[in-house]
Design a protein around this motif. Structure first.
Motif: not given
Length: 339
Positions: A238, A243, A290
């Motif tokens: 990421f 996210t 996430r």
């Protein structure tokens, strides 16, 4: 010496008095060597050593010069990032004082924050740095050519050493950058040649260790989950504070989906972990979002959503120290846990 500051770098343009060393300039630079965009060479100098490493660990002086057993020394700090090492020989007839002052003045005018400065007899300090750093002679691509009897270009710790070390703060997309410049009187073949000044420059641009370069395949995932019930993945990536899975995550995501399809009775928890940068509440939200992004991607890849749980635990379960960037990079991970 004129200085031009742009949004992305500091450019130093030498405008010192020209010299009549046409034959010296004609010899040319070491093959494939190139000036760093941060700092240009003293006018008329020849590049005789060059090395650039995209990511490494490097030592640099970080404290005021002191004496230990009659020798100059300083405290040292290990930095991680992109390192460039450059070595130049000045035109014949220039002095270490002139070359050093030009570099020093340009760096100061460009806003460098000085951490170490040594104006006279700095050979001991330079040798101490060299001992702290990786073996010096293994780092450069040295020019084996000759000029005026001078062929041993790595003998740059000789007389009249002058040193300055400092840093430029991060600026937008430009990382914090550290600079070391060491000037000394050049020698060759064990005897003095026509005066040339040796200039060694070390530039370290701080940046995190590259991650996600090793993916765990489906078979290895299966074995880890069978044997110890969990596995940490670094190929699910990421952007900072984001996210959404990066495109580079697709290979690792595919392997994870394949492992789950092969083990149709395996249910997992996708656990998101962060480092300790930021506050707890923010990291909890980030790690949860996430983990949920990964669960959603697995569902889209054909995994039954009833087999998946997303859980974010922020920085509650570190596996390394958060005091170093290397440790923080290890803590920023996704862990797959058997339910």
């Amino acid at each position: 010496m004129n200085i031009v500051r742009t949004a992305s770098l500091v450019v130093m343009l030498a405008t010192v008095t020209s010299v009549s060393s046409f034959s010296f300039a004609q010899i040319g630079d070491i093959p494939k060597g190139q000036d760093h965009p941060l700092i240009q060479r003293f006018q008329g100098s020849r590049m005789t050593g060059y090395l650039q490493t995209e990511w490494t660990e490097a030592a640099i002086p970080q404290a005021k010069v002191a004496k230990l057993d009659g020798m100059k020394t300083a405290e040292w700090k290990l930095l991680e990032g992109k390192e460039t090492r450059l070595h130049y020989l000045s035109p014949v007839g220039k002095t270490t004082l002139e070359v050093h002052r030009n570099y020093r003045d340009a760096l100061l005018k460009a806003g460098m924050q000085v951490s170490v400065t040594c104006d006279q007899k700095c050979e001991d300090l330079y040798r101490a740095w060299r001992d702290q750093a990786k073996p010096f002679e293994r780092q450069f691509k040295w020019d084996n050519g000759h000029h005026n009897g001078f062929s041993h270009y790595d003998a740059i710790d000789n007389q009249e050493g002058r040193l300055i070390v400092g840093s430029f703060p991060a600026n937008g997309r430009v990382p914090k950058t550290h600079v070391l410049v060491y000037n000394s009187l050049a020698f060759g073949g064990g005897k003095k040649v026509d005066p040339m000044v040796s200039t060694f420059i070390q530039i370290i641009e701080e940046k995190s260790q590259p991650t996600g370069q090793v993916n765990v395949n489906a078979e290895a995932l299966k074995q880890s989950l069978d044997n110890i019930g969990h596995v940490s993945l670094y190929g699910l990536m990421f952007d900072t504070g984001k996210t959404e899975l990066k495109a580079e995550s697709q290979p690792q995501l595919s392997e994870l989906a394949n492992a789950l399809k092969v083990q149709s009775n395996l249910n997992i928890i996708v656990v998101g972990h962060t480092d300790n940068i930021g506050n707890i509440d923010g990291n909890l939200s980030l790690s949860q979002a996430r983990a949920q992004s990964i669960v959603q991607a697995l569902i889209q890849a054909g995994v039954d959503k009833r087999r998946l749980i997303a859980k974010g635990v922020a920085n509650f379960a570190p596996i390394a120290t958060n005091k170093t960037e290397e440790g923080r990079a290890m803590n920023r991970r996704v862990e797959i846990v058997v339910q």
